[in-house]
Motif scaffolding. Sequence first.
Motif, PDB file in Angstrom:
ATOM      1  N   GLY A  18      15.055  14.507  33.217  1.00 35.37           N
ATOM      2  CA  GLY A  18      14.336  14.175  31.991  1.00 35.37           C
ATOM      3  C   GLY A  18      15.254  13.624  30.913  1.00 35.37           C
ATOM      4  O   GLY A  18      14.958  12.615  30.273  1.00 35.37           O
ATOM      5  N   THR A  19      16.396  14.286  30.724  1.00 38.12           N
ATOM      6  CA  THR A  19      17.347  13.818  29.717  1.00 38.12           C
ATOM      7  C   THR A  19      17.885  12.438  30.070  1.00 38.12           C
ATOM      8  O   THR A  19      18.012  11.563  29.200  1.00 38.12           O
ATOM      9  CB  THR A  19      18.507  14.814  29.584  1.00 38.12           C
ATOM     10  N   LEU A  20      18.206  12.232  31.346  1.00 38.07           N
ATOM     11  CA  LEU A  20      18.722  10.929  31.778  1.00 38.07           C
ATOM     12  C   LEU A  20      17.690   9.833  31.564  1.00 38.07           C
ATOM     13  O   LEU A  20      18.014   8.752  31.031  1.00 38.07           O
ATOM     14  CB  LEU A  20      19.117  11.007  33.252  1.00 38.07           C
ATOM     15  N   LYS A  21      16.456  10.077  31.966  1.00 39.91           N
ATOM     16  CA  LYS A  21      15.426   9.047  31.873  1.00 39.91           C
ATOM     17  C   LYS A  21      15.097   8.683  30.428  1.00 39.91           C
ATOM     18  O   LYS A  21      14.728   7.541  30.143  1.00 39.91           O
ATOM     19  CB  LYS A  21      14.158   9.514  32.598  1.00 39.91           C
ATOM     20  N   TRP A  22      15.193   9.643  29.524  1.00 39.53           N
ATOM     21  CA  TRP A  22      14.905   9.360  28.115  1.00 39.53           C
ATOM     22  C   TRP A  22      16.099   8.742  27.387  1.00 39.53           C
ATOM     23  O   TRP A  22      15.927   7.821  26.585  1.00 39.53           O
ATOM     24  CB  TRP A  22      14.496  10.652  27.401  1.00 39.53           C
ATOM     25  N   LEU A  23      17.301   9.247  27.664  1.00 34.13           N
ATOM     26  CA  LEU A  23      18.463   8.824  26.878  1.00 34.13           C
ATOM     27  C   LEU A  23      19.068   7.505  27.351  1.00 34.13           C
ATOM     28  O   LEU A  23      19.542   6.716  26.535  1.00 34.13           O
ATOM     29  CB  LEU A  23      19.541   9.912  26.906  1.00 34.13           C
ATOM     30  N   ALA A  24      19.087   7.268  28.664  1.00 36.10           N
ATOM     31  CA  ALA A  24      19.755   6.068  29.172  1.00 36.10           C
ATOM     32  C   ALA A  24      19.190   4.785  28.566  1.00 36.10           C
ATOM     33  O   ALA A  24      19.960   3.933  28.080  1.00 36.10           O
ATOM     34  CB  ALA A  24      19.685   6.028  30.700  1.00 36.10           C
ATOM     35  N   PRO A  25      17.869   4.568  28.547  1.00 37.68           N
ATOM     36  CA  PRO A  25      17.353   3.333  27.938  1.00 37.68           C
ATOM     37  C   PRO A  25      17.657   3.235  26.452  1.00 37.68           C
ATOM     38  O   PRO A  25      17.956   2.152  25.939  1.00 37.68           O
ATOM     39  CB  PRO A  25      15.844   3.418  28.186  1.00 37.68           C
ATOM     40  N   LEU A  26      17.590   4.366  25.738  1.00 40.95           N
ATOM     41  CA  LEU A  26      17.859   4.364  24.303  1.00 40.95           C
ATOM     42  C   LEU A  26      19.310   3.972  24.015  1.00 40.95           C
ATOM     43  O   LEU A  26      19.587   3.137  23.142  1.00 40.95           O
ATOM     44  CB  LEU A  26      17.531   5.744  23.738  1.00 40.95           C
ATOM     45  N   LEU A  27      20.241   4.559  24.740  1.00 47.63           N
ATOM     46  CA  LEU A  27      21.655   4.262  24.520  1.00 47.63           C
ATOM     47  C   LEU A  27      21.978   2.824  24.913  1.00 47.63           C
ATOM     48  O   LEU A  27      22.771   2.145  24.237  1.00 47.63           O
ATOM     49  CB  LEU A  27      22.522   5.242  25.318  1.00 47.63           C
ATOM     50  N   TYR A  28      21.366   2.353  25.996  1.00 43.03           N
ATOM     51  CA  TYR A  28      21.606   0.973  26.413  1.00 43.03           C
ATOM     52  C   TYR A  28      21.128  -0.015  25.354  1.00 43.03           C
ATOM     53  O   TYR A  28      21.833  -0.982  25.012  1.00 43.03           O
ATOM     54  CB  TYR A  28      20.889   0.710  27.732  1.00 43.03           C
ATOM     55  N   ALA A  29      19.936   0.212  24.833  1.00 40.49           N
ATOM     56  CA  ALA A  29      19.425  -0.674  23.800  1.00 40.49           C
ATOM     57  C   ALA A  29      20.270  -0.602  22.538  1.00 40.49           C
ATOM     58  O   ALA A  29      20.384  -1.594  21.805  1.00 40.49           O
ATOM     59  CB  ALA A  29      17.971  -0.322  23.487  1.00 40.49           C
ATOM     60  N   SER A  30      20.881   0.558  22.272  1.00 40.79           N
ATOM     61  CA  SER A  30      21.787   0.670  21.120  1.00 40.79           C
ATOM     62  C   SER A  30      22.977  -0.265  21.292  1.00 40.79           C
ATOM     63  O   SER A  30      23.417  -0.918  20.334  1.00 40.79           O
ATOM     64  CB  SER A  30      22.278   2.112  20.970  1.00 40.79           C
TER      65      SER A  30
END
Length: 459
Positions: A151-163
């Motif tokens: 859950g943490t990976l699926k939520w955070l990875a796209p957010l950090l990448y877009a950052s």
Amino acid sequence: MSASLASSQRQGVWPLPGWLAAVLLLAVIAGLGGVLGGLSRLVFVLGCGAVGWYAWRQGAAAHLQAALVLFTFAPFVRRLVDLAIGFDTLGLMLIGPLLAILVPVLYLPRLLETEDVPAKWFWPLGIVACSVIYAGMLSMAQADWNNAASGTLKWLAPLLYASVLMLSANRREVIDAATAAFLVILPVTGLYAIYQYVDPPAWDQYWMQLAPILSIGQPIPYGVRSFSTMNSPASYASFTAVGLFLLAFSQKRWPALLIALPAGLGLLLSLYRTAWISLAVGILFCLLFSATRRRASMILIGTAVALVLAATLTPFGDVVGERLSTLGEGTQDGSAQERLEEFVTLWKLPDSSLFGSGFTITDVGSAGAMPIDGMIIACWLSMGIIVGGLCLAALFWSIGNALSTAFADQTADAVIVGALALGALAQLPLASITSGEAGFLFWTFAVLLTPRLAEGSAE
């Protein structure tokens, strides 16, 4: 990007495009998965990380193209491997694309030191990130390590990448790169979606029989809700809607739209109304601006004609027409009633899920299991009313930033991003838009490319 890197690109140090490296990895695993056995899954995940590193060395645009290829076709290769060596309940291979977009995050600390972006763009990100960490900690407190990690990976990875993209990418360059990628992806996935609907292949039937997804129809001819090469009708339809939108407003729109015609039919065969609504909302938004009004008007007329032809001249007309008719049912629609019941169920819990239950994922096919539809339910259930409410407020804040930029800038690029953000807002109550491949679409295309205007890429 740095001057030395740009120079090396001009000198041809990277002869193999990042997207082609992704295609080669997918082809190798698809062909050798049965020979390698279970090792093929681990090789694929590590290979995705290597592709992510290789593509990022070529620039943000090249990396985005490679990521689009991996997200689109990784589920298809996963089904081929599953048919050969057995069904993987964990879906390990689906981690591969997420690992590929995590590679650029290694550069995030340096970018934060060198780039100056207004705080209003980072506050929403920080709030969402903290909310995700909170939900992950709730799962860990229950010793649910698998859901805590996934859950943490699926939520955070796209957010950090877009950052990272927000700090380093040129908006026009990235939009053009994504459009070029979809120009190739959409005809392939569209034709496969039609074929899948008419005669689902053995690997798709096998997966449909074992996957805990109730919304994919039946593994029989004309019984599938097309999901093409992706992991669900929702994922396929969402990717296709974004791709069609970008192609519709590209400079070479007529060849692009002709090539993408199969994708339009595939989108209809997914029967995923949320993506239809999102696409329609985005096009209507473009009518408000002079830079996109003429194009949007022509697209609306063309879409209306295409819908009439699809409903009358294809063997799928009855199914598509029946699904379209449900859009006018409002709260009488079965899906709408189910979503309302989810709110009632949560409210009747002993503490009304005040603190949340973490990333607890259940098989919706199990008796008594409640489906999770829409971001409101997802945030409420996983994070509780308080933290979940803050997370939702941050999502609205991010979307508002994109919309305000569209109205302030009013260039075609800004309007396109604003339209995608508004389309995401239309999906927010109905679907999960921040996790996995959906989160990749949301954060990358609908929100975080906005602050980078016509500047060149920075290191």
